[in-house]
Design a protein around this motif. Structure first.
Motif: not given
Length: 725
Positions: A620-639
């Motif tokens: 279930s891709a939607a369940e993985l995307l509903s967590s905050n890990r994607m937001t955290e990943l984008v933040r880390k990559l933005g650094e």
């Protein structure tokens, strides 16, 4: 603010597109439909022309004169100016198409029983007409139905063609037989002339019938009035001798026998009075001494003697001029003069004795005659006075008789004139009789093909306009801000996916130029330039969102930015295939609990672009995307990176894109030209706006260059040579 500026600029650009260019774009977009409809119309026109029975048109020409020729110079019933009205010729044209004229022609040629007529017009009389069984004798109603059908066919196939600026009219008849067409056209002119003559004679006959009735009434009145005049004159002993000299008016001033007698006696009385006065004057003059006796003056014998003596005296005087008085001739004349003097004295003596008694007798006779005439005149005056009193009623009867006689004579004269006017010449002349045509007039292959072409064009235009109205897809870049109210970041020309990736590697290609234009517009979407993180999505699959994600990331990296591309479409990953990499691990691993994102980053062999593959497909891709890990990943990559580009799944039917929108700064929406309907695109954009996702703009992909709007499709090959389609 930058979005509003781009909307205003593109709105002004769209408003500048000429209307004809827009129509041309519509025609090019549906060119195959247009070509198919026109080809079908031409084929139908050709087939119809080849299958249509040839029709032959015969033409008869007549002249219709406004001024009727009048042999007798007698005015007819119609006014001489009746043919000069403006409605005259239009009336004649309508009469040439009258139903009654068609009935005359059908009856004259017996067309209801003519097999040639039926064959020429495609009617099978032998099989029955309009349900009439020809195997039995036709009833009167059935025959009438057939005649009605024939008349209708005649009216449908005849054509009246006036020649402009002249009194000539062409009568055209068209049928499948050239001989029949000529026969009917000629008969049509003959029956028209006959009908015109019949109509004019009918109007004359009506006038004659009316005048006959009026003449009969006036004849009876005239007989009664004249009988009254005669009877009254007989009873009152009035004998009319005619009009009195100088009298005027009917029934007045008639001279009667009494007035004539009175006039004659009065003239005799005047003469008698004058004679009596003259006799009285002579009688009184004779009694005066020294007065010459009246008989001496009036006696003829005495006057002759005196004249003779004067003549002899004249001759005697002439002789004395030449001769002596003793001359014998002179002496003879002198003796003759003496003899005449003696005769004159004797006659004077005799008349002097008779003059007194003659004067007295003449006076008495004149006086008696005057008295008798005066008595008769007085008697006639009394009788005339009584007759004048009776003449008042007599004149009334006389005027009535005169009036009736004048009316009767006028009507009788008009009755005779109308009868004579009926022989006037006809004002319709046949100029050219119809001849059997040598070639058919219909069908005409060039004309039918031209009509088919025009009909096909009309049908094609109507169809294209209808299809264009029904089609709700984005067909033109100008529709983006008009319909979606979003800025257009760029348009991408249509090409295959593999070819697009290959051409993207060439910085001079149209694809590279198009995506570089997207990158330039994207730099104005925020106040800090190119967004630090963005996702790219579409309404449905296969609209070019993955290619757009890869191309934007590539162009950003080519301009010197440190960019990483994330394939977030875990349901249908494709980014790893663009750079010939595997998809053994990637984003799904990171979202599942792996923290080593540096180990997931790969670098493209040719592009030098860092990317993270989608990884194994999760349950279930939607369940993985509903967590905050994607937001955290984008933040880390933005650094570490200047820009994070995420390739998202389509919006419609999936929850992935709305969930991913929370982790990025904004979204680029990809839409295929002439793909998803506007309603679908609005629905997808509405889902993103429902989660407060910021949409930077629209990228229109797969835009065919010939369908592109003015200002978009012409510039991809400019500057580096035009690329082949």
């Amino acid at each position: 603010m930058n979005d509003d500026v781009r909307l205003g600029e593109q709105g002004r650009q769209n408003m500048a597109i000429p209307v004809l260019v827009q129509y041309l774009q519509v025609a090019l977009r549906w060119r195959f439909v247009v070509a198919g409809i026109i080809a079908a119309a031409l084929a139908i026109g050709l087939v119809v022309t080849l299958l249509t029975t040839p029709q032959y048109t015969a033409v008869a020409r007549i002249e219709i004169s406004r001024d009727q020729k009048n042999i007798t110079k007698v005015e007819g019933v119609e006014s001489s100016t009746a043919g000069q009205d403006l409605e005259f010729y239009q009336t004649q044209y309508n009469l040439l198409q009258a139903r009654s004229l068609a009935e005359y022609v059908a009856r004259k040629l017996r067309l209801a029983q003519s097999d040639q007529f039926a064959e020429a017009h495609g009617i099978d009389f032998s099989a029955g007409l309009f349900g009439i069984d020809s195997g039995r004798p036709m009833t009167r109603d059935e025959m009438h139905a057939r005649e009605e059908a024939v008349v209708k066919i005649l009216l449908d196939h005849v054509e009246i063609s006036p020649l402009r600026g002249s009194a000539l009219v062409d009568i055209r008849y068209t049928s499948g037989s050239p001989q029949l067409s000529a026969q009917i056209a000629n008969e049509w002119t003959q029956q028209y002339i006959a009908m015109d003559l019949q109509r004019r004679f009918a109007s004359t006959a009506d006038a004659r019938t009316f005048l006959e009735g009026r003449l009969e009434d006036l004849r009876s009145k005239l007989e009664t009035s004249e009988r009254n005049v005669v009877n009254y004159a007989s009873n009152k002993d009035i004998v009319a001798l005619g009009k009195a000299p100088g009298s005027e008016g009917a029934g007045t001033g008639d001279q009667t026998l009494v007035s004539s007698d009175l006039q004659a006696l009065n003239a005799q009385l005047v003469q008698a009075t004058a004679d009596r006065i003259a006799a009285e004057a002579r009688m009184r003059a004779g009694s005066d001494k020294g007065a010459a006796p009246d008989p001496l003056i009036a006696n003829t014998a005495l006057a002759q003697l005196r004249q003779k003596r004067a003549e002899v005296s004249a001759e005697y005087a002439k002789l004395l001029v030449k001769f002596d008085p003793k001359y014998p001739a002179a002496e003879a004349l002198q003796q003759q003069i003496a003899s005449l003097d003696s005769a004159i004295r004797r006659e004077e003596g005799r008349l002097v004795g008779l003059s007194g008694s003659v004067r007295s007798a003449d006076y008495k006779a004149a006086l008696e005659r005057e008295s008798n005439l005066r008595g008769k005149v007085n008697a006639l005056k009394s009788r005339l006075d009584l007759q004048q009193r009776d003449s008042i009623q007599y004149n009334i009867y006389k005027r009535d008789a005169d009036t009736n006689r004048q009316l009767y004579d006028a009507l009788l004269q008009r009755y005779k004139e109308i009868g004579v006017a009926g022989v006037g010449a006809n004002n319709i002349a046949i100029i050219d009789e119809a001849l059997p045509p040598n070639k058919p007039s219909k069908p005409s292959l060039p004309l039918n093909l031209l009509l088919a072409l025009l009909g096909g064009l009309v049908a094609a235009v109507a169809t294209v306009l209808a299809l264009d109205q029904i089609d709700e897809s984005l067909r033109d870049p100008s529709q983006v801000n008009q319909v979606l109210r979003l800025p257009l970041l760029g348009t991408i020309p249509d090409t295959d996916e593999g070819d697009a990736l290959e051409r993207l590697s060439d910085v001079k290609s149209d694809i590279s130029e198009a995506y570089f234009s997207v990158r330039s517009n994207l730099a104005f979407s925020t106040d800090h330039g190119v967004p630090r993180s963005l996702m790219i999505s579409s309404s449905r699959p296969a609209e070019g969102k993955s290619t757009t994600s890869f191309a934007i990331a590539t162009v950003l990296a080519r301009t010197g930015m440190n960019v990483i591309l994330i394939d977030a479409d875990m349901r249908s990953p494709s980014i790893h295939g663009f750079v010939d990499q595997t998809n053994e691990f990637g984003l799904s691993n990171l979202l599942s609990g792996t923290d080593d994102w540096q180990g997931m980053v790969r670098t493209g062999v040719e592009t030098g672009l860092d990317f993270i593959a989608a990884g194994p497909t999760p349950p279930s891709a939607a369940e993985l995307l509903s967590s905050n890990r994607m937001t955290e990943l984008v933040r880390k990559l933005g650094e570490t990176y200047d820009c994070v580009v995420i390739d998202c799944p389509p919006v419609l039917g999936l929850a992935d894109a709305p969930l991913l929108s929370r982790a990025v700064e904004g979204c680029i929406f990809v839409s295929e030209a002439e793909g998803v309907s506007v309603r679908g695109i609005k629905s997808a954009i509405g889902r993103l706006e429902a989660v407060h996702a910021h949409i930077f703009g629209i990228v229109l992909t797969k835009l065919r260059q010939k369908s592109a709007g003015y200002g978009y499709g012409y510039d991809y090959g400019y500057g580096y040579g035009r690329q082949s389609d």
